[in-house]
Design a protein around this motif. Structure first.
Motif, PDB file in Angstrom:
ATOM      1  N   VAL A 130      86.393  55.889  45.953  1.00 49.65           N
ATOM      2  CA  VAL A 130      85.210  56.748  45.830  1.00 49.65           C
ATOM      3  C   VAL A 130      83.981  56.052  46.404  1.00 49.65           C
ATOM      4  N   ILE A 131      83.775  54.805  46.013  1.00 50.93           N
ATOM      5  CA  ILE A 131      82.593  54.066  46.458  1.00 50.93           C
ATOM      6  C   ILE A 131      82.610  53.860  47.973  1.00 50.93           C
ATOM      7  N   THR A 132      83.739  53.381  48.491  1.00 47.11           N
ATOM      8  CA  THR A 132      83.804  53.058  49.922  1.00 47.11           C
ATOM      9  C   THR A 132      83.729  54.306  50.793  1.00 47.11           C
ATOM     10  N   PHE A 133      84.406  55.376  50.389  1.00 47.03           N
ATOM     11  CA  PHE A 133      84.364  56.597  51.204  1.00 47.03           C
ATOM     12  C   PHE A 133      82.953  57.168  51.260  1.00 47.03           C
ATOM     13  N   THR A 169      83.533  71.721  46.778  1.00 48.40           N
ATOM     14  CA  THR A 169      82.334  71.336  47.527  1.00 48.40           C
ATOM     15  C   THR A 169      82.577  71.406  49.026  1.00 48.40           C
ATOM     16  N   ALA A 170      83.715  70.877  49.470  1.00 49.67           N
ATOM     17  CA  ALA A 170      84.053  70.934  50.892  1.00 49.67           C
ATOM     18  C   ALA A 170      84.192  72.377  51.359  1.00 49.67           C
ATOM     19  N   PHE A 186      80.288  66.308  55.248  1.00 47.46           N
ATOM     20  CA  PHE A 186      81.570  66.998  55.070  1.00 47.46           C
ATOM     21  C   PHE A 186      82.755  66.072  55.335  1.00 47.46           C
ATOM     22  N   GLY A 187      82.665  65.250  56.402  1.00 48.54           N
ATOM     23  CA  GLY A 187      83.773  64.366  56.742  1.00 48.54           C
ATOM     24  C   GLY A 187      84.141  63.434  55.613  1.00 48.54           C
ATOM     25  N   ARG A 188      83.125  62.908  54.928  1.00 50.95           N
ATOM     26  CA  ARG A 188      83.390  61.973  53.818  1.00 50.95           C
ATOM     27  C   ARG A 188      83.893  62.718  52.583  1.00 50.95           C
ATOM     28  N   ILE A 189      83.300  63.869  52.291  1.00 54.59           N
ATOM     29  CA  ILE A 189      83.728  64.654  51.129  1.00 54.59           C
ATOM     30  C   ILE A 189      85.172  65.112  51.303  1.00 54.59           C
ATOM     31  N   ARG A 190      85.529  65.500  52.528  1.00 54.69           N
ATOM     32  CA  ARG A 190      86.869  66.000  52.778  1.00 54.69           C
ATOM     33  C   ARG A 190      87.910  64.904  52.558  1.00 54.69           C
ATOM     34  N   MET A 191      87.677  63.701  53.101  1.00 55.48           N
ATOM     35  CA  MET A 191      88.670  62.641  52.912  1.00 55.48           C
ATOM     36  C   MET A 191      88.695  62.164  51.458  1.00 55.48           C
ATOM     37  N   GLU A 199      81.515  58.524  59.960  1.00 57.25           N
ATOM     38  CA  GLU A 199      81.044  59.838  59.522  1.00 57.25           C
ATOM     39  C   GLU A 199      82.180  60.841  59.323  1.00 57.25           C
ATOM     40  N   GLY A 200      83.419  60.446  59.621  1.00 54.05           N
ATOM     41  CA  GLY A 200      84.552  61.349  59.417  1.00 54.05           C
ATOM     42  C   GLY A 200      84.555  62.531  60.369  1.00 54.05           C
ATOM     43  N   CYS A 201      84.050  62.328  61.605  1.00 55.06           N
ATOM     44  CA  CYS A 201      83.952  63.432  62.577  1.00 55.06           C
ATOM     45  C   CYS A 201      85.312  64.016  62.933  1.00 55.06           C
TER      46      CYS A 201
END
Length: 759
Positions: A132-135, A33-34, A75-80, A572-574
């Motif tokens: 998973v929930i928190t990210f 996905t990322a 993307f930032g959240r999916i990546r981490m 936002e995982g920027c």
């Protein structure tokens, strides 16, 4: 001596094996996905809705669906989430699966406590679900491979301690005198991970009812501790435990003894000693002290020897058995895994040299390098172990060797199609960033030119991910069919003579290492000293010496609104795509701040908790972003990057435009900064924090309206439509984000700059 009868516990092995398979698929899907979002950033819009008529969507004309996700698909959240799923869920579960199986058989005893085994299993899976929930909610610390907030850090510590008690308890009641090499690696893994996890994740919670926390380290010190942890998370989560598994499962699958006992000893002690010193190589040319960078480079190059010693010990175990590799899919996976380990551990030291680091760092070259290890070394070792265990534990033959061979070739193609495009992409990026015209101007001044040039390689990487995931799906089919055709053996009968008590003193004529192998306490203490010494010598001086970070008098603490904006940036995982570190290279100084000509200084980061230097530049560096673009540009850029930057692959952040900024904890954050970290906020500043934020917000909104009449008209229409439910723009999250971005790198633009060393 009387033979004792007992049973091995396969039940806990099965639980970890199933978790490995399930979370492996999850991790691969998240990675895919990322990868897709890097050339199709409109994916969240396609799924949830958009107001952009040029984009196909399942809910065209309605962006509210995207806003309602609150960035969960950002993307930032999916990546981490992807990195955490692969490391903590897939690789760690595969290690626990192999360790629980091999320890019992190597030590000729059941695990110390079935209860502890299951507490370990369920606490670890609970941790993964909580991650998973928190990210997805944006609750994270931004620290790479350690993004989990403080309650989850505590849960990881609890689960790891339970595992340690169970492991050392099992060693204590063993029926085999000498510990086999795999157990040495398990012990070193447990000790090092405990040390790394605790020291890197020292943080102060905002309150015990809040998930928010701030690192006890700031700026340069935080960077050093984080990459001491980050590099050694690769060492002691992704390498040493898997080497332990290699030393058990490779000889078993090949039905050959380990090639060299002496090489095993050299490999073990040299590897765990050298690894802990190499972390600073992630911070070459940054504001980190030069001596730490040099030490990191030196020890990284030294790492080649022990790493390749382990690789050769694994591959040479197949001496006289290479004909089996042709027919046995398990050995195929192991051979490629060990080869990938050798490739990655040769490439890593090369990237640590300053000559290559200045080209490779922040590029996709590093991404390709990491995935040679993750997909090849970790993934293929896990697959080989799964194929080894399933027939044994279910007392049957593998349902389809042909399917396993197909998995192998699809996985191998996946690795090639992933890594090679990333290498080409990385070389392209690194060279394009540094190209100058004869007149001294940058050849590719527009950052987007360097992004659009590598999009074809992103697409090839995605294809590689599809191959790899397809192979894993074939494995799942094979496992299900094999399990259904067999009968699971929960309790495995075994017998062995009890271990006679002969004392821990060294016997006459007994080799030193043989003596260590039968004295686990001493071996563990020596392993702890070996892994701790590098960290002590590198980190303690940096943390304890005030002079290591000169004070710049022009650098002031963040305002309350900027502090809130920084937290949104982290949420936002920027930092997954943007760095905040301008290195002392001509191209970076010209590109990111031509007029000022200032590369990043250590003293600029003293209020940064956590540091945000980043490890990848998909977008440009932001450390000198303040004042480069008007406030209205940032507003439009966050709403839809394609408006301001045609061809951008940055995701949209429309919820920042609509969300009301939660300022209920703003004063508490300032108090924490002052009381816990001695940030020089005055009592008057803290007492007037809300007014301070109000004034800064009003000034930003006034500038936005004066710069862009269309935005002013849009807000007036929204106000008329919503009436009493209208949230003034001054109170929205976007204003705090703009406040933070416009602050970045502006402190040292003053004409008078004094440092502590100049006073």
């Amino acid at each position: 001596m009387e033979t004792q009868k007992f049973n091995y516990d396969n039940n806990i092995v099965r639980a970890f094996l199933y978790a490995t398979i399930v979370f492996g698929l999850v991790g691969f899907l998240l990675g895919l996905t990322a990868a897709l979002m890097l050339f199709y950033p409109e994916l969240p819009e396609f799924l949830f809705g958009t107001d952009d008529t040029t984009i196909q969507s399942l809910r065209s004309g309605n962006i509210q669906g995207l806003i309602n996700t609150q960035g969960a698909m950002g993307f930032g959240r999916i990546r981490m989430l992807h990195t955490s799923a692969v490391i903590f869920a897939f690789v760690c579960n595969s290690f626990f699966c192999g360790a629980y199986y091999s320890m019992q058989r190597l030590l000729k005893t059941r695990m110390y406590s079935d209860t502890l085994s299951w507490i370990h299993f369920w606490s670890w899976q609970l941790m993964i679900v909580a991650v998973v929930i928190t990210f997805l909610m944006g609750i994270n610390t931004s620290k790479e491979y350690a993004e989990h907030e403080w309650p989850i850090d505590i849960l990881i510590t609890f689960s790891w301690v339970i595992f340690g008690i169970n492991m050392f308890g099992t060693i204590a009641k063993r029926r085999v005198r000498h510990l086999y090499v795999a157990i040495w690696f398990y012990i070193a893994t447990w000790i090092a991970v405990a040390m790394l996890h605790i020291f890197n994740n020292l943080e102060v919670p905002l309150s015990f009812t809040s998930w928010k926390s701030y690192s006890v380290y700031a700026g340069v010190k935080d960077a050093l501790v984080q990459w001491w942890y980050g590099h050694n998370a690769v060492a002691f989560v992704l390498t040493t435990p898997v080497l332990g598994l290699m030393y058990y499962f490779m000889p078993k699958a090949a039905q050959r003894p380990v090639f060299s006992y002496k090489l095993s000893i050299i490999h073990f002690w040299s590897l765990i000693f050298v690894y802990l010193w190499a972390g600073p190589h992630h911070l070459q040319y940054t504001a980190l002290p030069a001596w730490a960078q040099a030490v990191g480079t030196g020890f990284s190059i030294m790492l080649i020897a022990p790493s390749w010693g382990g690789m050769l010990n694994g591959l040479l175990t197949l001496r006289g058995a290479w004909d089996k590799v042709r027919e046995n899919p398990i050995l195929k996976f192991f051979v490629v895994a060990i080869t990938c380990y050798g490739m990655a551990t040769f490439e890593g030291p090369l990237l640590a040299t300053k000559s290559l680091n200045k080209i490779g760092h922040y590029t996709d070259w590093v991404i390709g390098h990491v995935h040679i290890g993750a997909l090849g070394w970790n993934g293929f070792m896990a697959f080989g172990i799964i194929y080894y265990l399933i027939p044994i534990m279910w007392r049957t033959q593998l349902w389809s060797k042909k399917l396993a061979h197909w998995h192998f070739w699809l996985g191998t193609l996946g690795i090639i199609f992933y890594a090679v495009p990333m290498y080409i992409s990385g070389f392209t990026q690194g060279l394009m960033w540094k190209q100058f015209n004869p007149d001294g101007t940058l050849m590719y001044k527009n950052w987007l030119d360097t992004v659009t040039a590598i999009i074809p390689y992103f697409k090839m990487r995605f294809l590689g991910g599809i191959f790899y995931l397809s192979g894993a799906i074939l494995m799942v089919i094979n496992v299900i069919k094999t399990v259904r055709s067999g009968s699971f053996q929960k309790e495995v009968p075994a017998e062995a003579p009890a271990l006679a008590n002969i004392g821990s003193a060294r016997k006459e004529g007994e080799g030193v290492h043989l003596w260590l192998e039968r004295t686990p306490k001493l071996l563990s203490i020596l392993a702890f000293i070996t892994v701790a010494i590098g960290g002590l010598i590198e980190i303690v001086p940096t943390l304890s010496l005030k002079q290591s970070v000169p004070t710049i008098t022009a650098v002031k603490p963040y305002t309350p609104l900027e502090l809130e904006g920084r937290d949104l940036y982290v949420r936002e995982g920027c930092n997954s795509c943007h760095s905040q570190m301008i290195r002392p290279f001509r191209d970076e100084i010209v590109r990111f701040e031509g007029k000022n000509g200032q590369y990043s200084k250590a003293g600029e980061f003293i209020y940064d908790r956590p540091f945000l230097w980043g490890s990848k530049r998909t977008g440009p560096d932001l450390h000198r972003e303040g004042g480069r673009n008007p406030d209205s540009w940032h507003f439009k850029h966050m709403y839809n990057p394609r408006i301001t930057s045609a061809g951008s692959i940055m995701p949209r952040f429309p919820w920042l435009i609509t969300n009301k900024l939660d300022r209920t904890q703003m004063v508490d954050k300032m108090k924490l900064m002052k009381n816990a970290f001695d940030v020089p906020y005055s009592k008057a500043e803290i007492d007037s924090a809300n007014k301070w934020a109000d004034n800064q917000s009003k000034a930003i909104v006034q500038r936005i309206y004066s710069e862009a009449n269309d935005l002013k008209d849009q807000m007036e229409k929204e106000k008329a439509a919503k009436g009493a439910s209208y949230i003034p723009l001054e109170q929205r999250e976007i204003v705090a984000m703009i406040a933070y971005l416009q602050r970045l790198g502006t402190d040292i633009k003053t004409t008078q700059i004094q440092t502590a060393s100049a006073e």
